[in-house]
Structure formats: C-alpha cells, structure tokens
Design an enzyme around this catalytic site. Structure first.
Site, mmCIF file in Angstrom:
data_model
loop_
_atom_site.group_PDB
_atom_site.id
_atom_site.type_symbol
_atom_site.label_atom_id
_atom_site.label_comp_id
_atom_site.label_asym_id
_atom_site.label_seq_id
_atom_site.Cartn_x
_atom_site.Cartn_y
_atom_site.Cartn_z
ATOM 1 N N GLY A 191 -40.844 17.704 1.323
ATOM 2 C CA GLY A 191 -40.535 16.798 0.112
ATOM 3 C C GLY A 191 -38.812 18.071 -0.165
ATOM 4 N N CYS A 192 -38.016 18.014 0.675
ATOM 5 C CA CYS A 192 -37.185 18.525 0.689
ATOM 6 C C CYS A 192 -35.819 17.722 1.446
ATOM 7 C CB CYS A 192 -37.380 19.897 1.507
ATOM 8 S SG CYS A 192 -35.213 20.960 1.866
ATOM 9 N N GLY A 193 -34.682 17.965 0.893
ATOM 10 C CA GLY A 193 -33.495 17.484 1.367
ATOM 11 C C GLY A 193 -33.535 17.256 2.430
ATOM 12 N N PHE A 194 -33.911 18.245 3.258
ATOM 13 C CA PHE A 194 -33.656 18.466 4.487
ATOM 14 C C PHE A 194 -34.697 18.761 5.460
ATOM 15 C CE2 PHE A 194 -31.035 22.632 2.858
ATOM 16 C CZ PHE A 194 -29.612 22.126 2.927
ATOM 17 N N THR A 195 -35.493 17.751 5.286
ATOM 18 C CA THR A 195 -36.805 17.562 5.655
ATOM 19 C C THR A 195 -36.404 16.096 6.852
ATOM 20 O OG1 THR A 195 -38.102 18.000 4.110
ATOM 21 C CG2 THR A 195 -39.382 16.422 5.479
#
Length: 180
Positions: A34-38
């Site tokens: 659930g990360c912007g880098f996913t």
C-alpha cells in the site's frame, strides 16, 4: 559471515537458505502493498521474466515498518502481488528490516551498503523532507528508510549496491544486467 550464511523464512514458515542462490545475481527488496512505490513490482517482475534464465533471483521481503503500508497476512500479500502484478517470484514472510527485531540478513546488508542518500529530483526531495520529520539524523545511519530499498548481490555473494526507492528502476535494471 557472508550472504550465503543467512536464512529467511518463506510465507509458509519454512527456512530458506540463501546458499541455494549461490552463483546467482540477487535483488533483495523490502516491499509493501500500500505504498506510493508499490508500482515498483511491475518493473521487478519484468526484470525477473527477462533475466531469470540468465541467473537473476528476487528475494521479496514484505515489511510493515513504514507507515503500516503492508497490512494483511503473508498469504494476503502474496495474493495481492500475484493478482495485481502477476509476480512469479515468491514473497517471503513479512519481517522487520530495522530495529531490535530486524532480520539478521538486513543487519548484514546495511553493514555492507549503508545509506548514501536519495539522489536528486522530486521524489528524493519528498523523501528527505518526510524523513527529517521522523529522524533529524536519518542521513547518518544505515537503516532502511522506506519500502522498496533494493540491495544487489553479485554471483560471488558480494553485496555490491543499494538502490533507494527514489532511484530509477531503469538504473537498477542496467546495474543488474552488468552483473549477469
């Protein structure tokens, strides 16, 4: 000790010796669902598909230490990765990468390749600004700073590079190809 002396736990609870990756190029990455880098999962999977037959392996270690961005069980993380990103490389057991409960493997990786900065650009500036609020001295310790930090291990077992999540996946791929 060297990289092949370490083990990790797979999502089923089995110990996985890194010795089985001897002679391979490894990307060891702490991930989050659930990360912007996913979206880094997409180029990681593309690299895996392109270079696995040439000796590339990816060790995906989910971690929930950064803003709780990896909720769910190991099986839920695996389902997310295979359904959304069609990953063929497996996810290990969710583990800590910093602090007193950090995997010994991560203590070793950080000792081999300490933090060197986020580079330049908007993402680097954003990460630096955010981390200054969390840890004013973040630049001076080797800790993992966020999800999707990638360590590269060459065929001899040497930890040769550390790529922060702000660094380009194209640069990661070029570096990996140079080791294949």
């Amino acid at each position: 000790m060297n990289i092949y002396d370490y083990t990790v736990t797979d999502r089923s609870g089995n110990e996985v010796s890194l010795k089985q990756f001897e002679g391979k190029v490894l990307i060891i990455v702490n991930t989050a669902t659930g990360c912007g880098f996913t979206p880094h999962y997409k180029p990681l999977e593309e690299m895996y598909e392109k270079y696995h037959d040439q000796g590339l392996e990816i060790l995906d270690i989910p971690c929930n230490q950064f803003a709780g961005q990896t909720p769910g069980t190991d099986e839920e993380v695996h389902s997310f990765c295979t359904l959304k990103y069609h990953t063929q490389f497996d996810q290990m057991h969710k583990s800590d990468v910093n602090g007193p409960n950090a995997l010994p493997l991560y203590t070793y990786l950080k000792s081999c390749q300490p933090f060197q900065g986020f580079g330049k650009g908007p993402k680097a500036l954003m990460m630096s600004t955010m981390l200054k609020k969390i840890d004013k001295d973040y630049k001076n310790n080797p800790d993992i700073k966020w999800n999707f930090t990638k360590f590269i291990v060459d065929r001899t077992g040497k930890v040769t590079a550390r790529f922060e999540p702000t660094q380009s996946m194209e640069d990661v791929e070029k570096y990996v190809v140079s080791l294949l």
